[in-house]
Design an enzyme around this catalytic site. Structure first.
Site, PDB file in Angstrom:
ATOM      1  N   LYS A  93       5.188  17.477 -11.341  1.00  0.00           N
ATOM      2  CA  LYS A  93       4.168  17.002 -10.401  1.00  0.00           C
ATOM      3  C   LYS A  93       3.697  18.171  -9.559  1.00  0.00           C
ATOM      4  O   LYS A  93       4.495  18.910  -8.983  1.00  0.00           O
ATOM      5  CB  LYS A  93       4.761  15.919  -9.482  1.00  0.00           C
ATOM      6  CG  LYS A  93       3.753  15.344  -8.516  1.00  0.00           C
ATOM      7  CD  LYS A  93       2.918  14.258  -9.156  1.00  0.00           C
ATOM      8  CE  LYS A  93       1.662  13.917  -8.388  1.00  0.00           C
ATOM      9  NZ  LYS A  93       0.504  14.786  -8.740  1.00  0.00           N
ATOM     10  N   GLN A 130       6.730  24.016  -5.107  1.00  0.00           N
ATOM     11  CA  GLN A 130       6.550  22.578  -5.323  1.00  0.00           C
ATOM     12  C   GLN A 130       7.874  21.885  -5.658  1.00  0.00           C
ATOM     13  O   GLN A 130       8.077  20.727  -5.266  1.00  0.00           O
ATOM     14  CB  GLN A 130       5.525  22.366  -6.446  1.00  0.00           C
ATOM     15  CG  GLN A 130       4.873  20.996  -6.448  1.00  0.00           C
ATOM     16  CD  GLN A 130       3.717  20.899  -5.476  1.00  0.00           C
ATOM     17  OE1 GLN A 130       2.894  21.804  -5.406  1.00  0.00           O
ATOM     18  NE2 GLN A 130       3.625  19.806  -4.745  1.00  0.00           N
ATOM     19  N   LYS A 173       9.557  21.292  -2.265  1.00  0.00           N
ATOM     20  CA  LYS A 173       8.730  20.379  -1.477  1.00  0.00           C
ATOM     21  C   LYS A 173       8.897  18.949  -1.991  1.00  0.00           C
ATOM     22  O   LYS A 173       9.152  18.023  -1.222  1.00  0.00           O
ATOM     23  CB  LYS A 173       7.263  20.813  -1.598  1.00  0.00           C
ATOM     24  CG  LYS A 173       6.299  20.004  -0.765  1.00  0.00           C
ATOM     25  CD  LYS A 173       4.839  20.225  -1.160  1.00  0.00           C
ATOM     26  CE  LYS A 173       4.434  21.682  -1.135  1.00  0.00           C
ATOM     27  NZ  LYS A 173       2.953  21.832  -1.201  1.00  0.00           N
ATOM     28  N   LYS A 204       2.723  23.352 -11.258  1.00  0.00           N
ATOM     29  CA  LYS A 204       1.428  23.741 -10.699  1.00  0.00           C
ATOM     30  C   LYS A 204       0.580  24.271 -11.846  1.00  0.00           C
ATOM     31  O   LYS A 204       1.108  24.726 -12.851  1.00  0.00           O
ATOM     32  CB  LYS A 204       1.600  24.843  -9.640  1.00  0.00           C
ATOM     33  CG  LYS A 204       0.501  24.867  -8.616  1.00  0.00           C
ATOM     34  CD  LYS A 204       0.748  23.823  -7.548  1.00  0.00           C
ATOM     35  CE  LYS A 204      -0.375  23.754  -6.552  1.00  0.00           C
ATOM     36  NZ  LYS A 204       0.059  22.992  -5.353  1.00  0.00           N
ATOM     37  N   GLY A 256      -4.997  17.571  -7.179  1.00  0.00           N
ATOM     38  CA  GLY A 256      -5.877  18.639  -6.728  1.00  0.00           C
ATOM     39  C   GLY A 256      -5.145  19.730  -5.967  1.00  0.00           C
ATOM     40  O   GLY A 256      -3.957  19.634  -5.677  1.00  0.00           O
ATOM     41  N   ASP A 257      -5.869  20.778  -5.668  1.00  0.00           N
ATOM     42  CA  ASP A 257      -5.424  21.869  -4.790  1.00  0.00           C
ATOM     43  C   ASP A 257      -6.735  22.585  -4.443  1.00  0.00           C
ATOM     44  O   ASP A 257      -7.814  21.982  -4.565  1.00  0.00           O
ATOM     45  CB  ASP A 257      -4.406  22.781  -5.512  1.00  0.00           C
ATOM     46  CG  ASP A 257      -3.636  23.692  -4.549  1.00  0.00           C
ATOM     47  OD1 ASP A 257      -2.644  23.246  -3.976  1.00  0.00           O
ATOM     48  OD2 ASP A 257      -4.046  24.859  -4.347  1.00  0.00           O
ATOM     49  N   THR A 289      -2.495  15.410   3.284  1.00  0.00           N
ATOM     50  CA  THR A 289      -1.879  16.714   3.550  1.00  0.00           C
ATOM     51  C   THR A 289      -2.115  17.105   5.007  1.00  0.00           C
ATOM     52  O   THR A 289      -1.184  17.524   5.720  1.00  0.00           O
ATOM     53  CB  THR A 289      -2.418  17.781   2.587  1.00  0.00           C
ATOM     54  OG1 THR A 289      -2.392  17.250   1.256  1.00  0.00           O
ATOM     55  CG2 THR A 289      -1.587  19.048   2.647  1.00  0.00           C
ATOM     56  N   ASN A 304     -10.189  20.483   2.621  1.00  0.00           N
ATOM     57  CA  ASN A 304      -9.587  19.151   2.737  1.00  0.00           C
ATOM     58  C   ASN A 304      -8.401  19.113   3.718  1.00  0.00           C
ATOM     59  O   ASN A 304      -8.314  18.211   4.555  1.00  0.00           O
ATOM     60  CB  ASN A 304      -9.155  18.699   1.331  1.00  0.00           C
ATOM     61  CG  ASN A 304      -8.271  17.486   1.356  1.00  0.00           C
ATOM     62  OD1 ASN A 304      -7.047  17.602   1.372  1.00  0.00           O
ATOM     63  ND2 ASN A 304      -8.877  16.317   1.426  1.00  0.00           N
ATOM     64  N   SER A 339       0.798  11.311  -3.129  1.00  0.00           N
ATOM     65  CA  SER A 339       0.587  11.246  -4.584  1.00  0.00           C
ATOM     66  C   SER A 339       1.650  10.373  -5.235  1.00  0.00           C
ATOM     67  O   SER A 339       1.356   9.591  -6.143  1.00  0.00           O
ATOM     68  CB  SER A 339       0.654  12.649  -5.200  1.00  0.00           C
ATOM     69  OG  SER A 339      -0.563  13.338  -5.030  1.00  0.00           O
TER      70      SER A 339
HETATM   71  N1  GLU Z   1      -1.554  20.621  -4.283  1.00  0.00           N
HETATM   72  C1  GLU Z   1      -0.858  19.803  -3.358  1.00  0.00           C
HETATM   73  C2  GLU Z   1       0.384  20.518  -2.859  1.00  0.00           C
HETATM   74  O1  GLU Z   1       0.357  21.713  -2.681  1.00  0.00           O
HETATM   75  C3  GLU Z   1      -0.625  18.386  -3.854  1.00  0.00           C
HETATM   76  C4  GLU Z   1       0.083  18.228  -5.153  1.00  0.00           C
HETATM   77  C5  GLU Z   1       0.110  16.798  -5.667  1.00  0.00           C
HETATM   78  O2  GLU Z   1      -0.334  15.889  -4.987  1.00  0.00           O
HETATM   79  O3  GLU Z   1       0.612  16.627  -6.793  1.00  0.00           O
HETATM   80  O4  GLU Z   1       1.405  19.945  -2.589  1.00  0.00           O
END
Ligand code: GLU
Length: 449
Positions: free
Chosen positions: A93, A114, A117, A129, A168-169, A213, A244, A381
């Site tokens: 994810k 990630q 996190k 990612k 997204g990112d 976020t 965003n 998410s």
């Molecule tokens: N890109 C976002 C982050 O840095 C969200 C990732 C997601 O929702 O999968 O955490």
């Protein structure tokens, strides 16, 4: 940089040697290893079972060609990436980033962050990612769609709601997720909502995902303030970025009684002493896809644009870097410290350099690292995936309350873990250790993976 624990030092050297030139990835790995000394002292099995070394090696890395026609009929070639870093806690994810700076080292740093996190959220999601060096700036809607379709024509085979779930990112918002999901659906002949998050509300998206976020980062700071018996009321805040994350951080700061007096984009920063006019900023950035210079022009007089210096020169109580990696360096940290800033929370991923973090620590500024402070995005998410799996959709209020509760729990877990490992008040250590332990224990339970 401080000296690493001996075994961790060897692991870091191996990572640097095997991933030459990927400086952001090295930085992210160093930052986590730097917190793990007290953990390996207490639990040497994490070294003996090579779980830390395994964590530093992605499970799978995909690099592919993305050919597409631009509006003039010329063939363009970009490079696509997906680094599936760790799936011990759940399907891979993490977001997709479209930006010209994207290369393997950036994708790996983001994927590595990630893992921890996602682990910290307490939800069942692994870490990944992806993205491309495609530059969306100035591209027409048709070009964006053709690029997304070509990107997905290769990536679809690696995805699935139980396998890998992108979002997204930077450079990838709801419009892009729509084109990517549309192509996935067309190729696979499956309406598999749970394969993407950040979808539109009419086609499987979740309330609050767009805001999550930014809101989550502010909820995290609110917890820090609360622990000190304070609140946002009357606080002066500086936010970097105006995408965003920044927009919804500003919205929540204002809702909680603070005032955001500056934000930025790659052309400079805007100082608005009356507080940023959020409706106008949204109109310029979201509807017109414009620049902050357009905001300043439309605001007529109360705001001014500074193009030659850093946004961190603006005096504030709280700083929220919400733009991109390594945007806030040692000198910026000094300016913030000198102007009396007391809290820095990362809305972006790794926006503060190691030198900046060192100076914040030395000056007693509370530092909330991105993997904790900005985890509200990916946590929401995971809430979107829950709703998709049960073919349900929750109200805005219910979803926002869940987000606030998740941020509160992450905050408390960081603090209690930091305390347990002898570093009271150190959110970065608490986040790294708590995130690490959950994923490491899952890896150990799953055998040699
Ligand atoms: N890109 C976002 C982050 O840095 C969200 C990732 C997601 O929702 O999968 O955490």
């Amino acid at each position: 940089m401080t000296e690493l624990h001996r075994e961790l030092h060897d692991i870091y050297d191996e990572v640097a040697r095997r991933n030459p030139g990927e400086v952001e990835f090295h930085q992210a790995v160093y930052e986590v290893l730097n917190s793990l000394g007290p953990v390996v002292e207490k639990h040497p099995d994490y070294v003996d079972t090579a779980v830390i070394r395994r964590l530093c090696e992605p499970e799978r890395q995909i690099i592919f060609r993305v050919p597409w026609f631009d509006d003039s009929g010329t063939v363009q070639i970009n490079r696509g990436f997906r680094v599936e870093f760790n799936s011990a806690l759940g399907p891979f994810k993490g977001g997709l980033r479209f930006h010209p700076s994207v290369y393997l080292g950036i994708v790996k740093f983001l994927g590595f962050e990630q893992i921890f996190k996602n682990s910290l959220t307490g939800l069942p999601i692994g870490g990944a990612k992806g993205g491309s060096d495609f530059d969306p700036k100035g591209r027409s809607d048709g070009e964006i769609m053709r690029f997304c379709q070509s990107f997905m024509t290769e990536l679809y085979r690696h995805l699935g709601e139980y396998t890998d779930v992108p979002a997204g990112d930077i450079g990838v918002g709801m419009r892009e997720i729509g084109y990517l999901f549309g192509q996935y659906k067309r190729i696979t002949n499956r309406y598999e909502s749970g394969v993407f998050t950040g979808k539109g509300l009419t086609w499987g998206g979740s309330q609050v995902r767009t805001e999550a976020t930014g809101y989550g980062t502010v909820f995290f700071v609110d917890e820090i303030l609360r622990a000190e018996g304070q609140s946002f009321d009357g606080k002066k805040v500086v936010v970097s970025g105006s995408g965003n994350v920044a927009i919804y951080a500003i919205e929540k700061v204002h809702a909680l009684g603070g005032s955001v007096v500056a934000c930025s984009d790659s052309s400079g920063y805007v100082y608005d002493e009356k507080g940023i006019d959020l409706e106008l900023l949204k109109e310029v950035k979201e509807s017109r896809r414009g620049r902050i210079a357009d905001y300043v022009e439309a605001r007529r007089g109360t705001a001014h644009l500074v193009t030659s210096r850093s946004v961190w020169e603006v005096a504030c109580d709280i700083a929220l870097p919400c733009a991109t990696q390594n945007e806030l360096g040692g000198d910026d940290a000094d300016m913030l410290i000198d102007s009396g800033c007391r809290i820095v929370a990362e809305g972006a991923n790794m926006p503060c350099t190691p030198e900046a973090v060192k100076r914040f620590d030395a000056a007693g500024v509370t530092f909330a690292p991105g993997k904790a402070a900005n985890a509200g995005g990916v946590a929401t998410s995971a809430l979107e995936m829950q709703q998709n799996a049960s073919r349900d959709s929750w109200t805005f209020e219910d979803t926002e309350a869940r987000l606030a509760e998740i941020m509160r729990r992450i905050h408390d877990r960081c603090l209690s873990t930091a305390e347990e490992y002898g570093q009271p008040g150190n959110y970065a250590a608490g986040a790294n250790i708590a995130g690490f332990i959950r994923v490491a224990d899952a890896m150990l339970a799953l055998g040699l993976v």
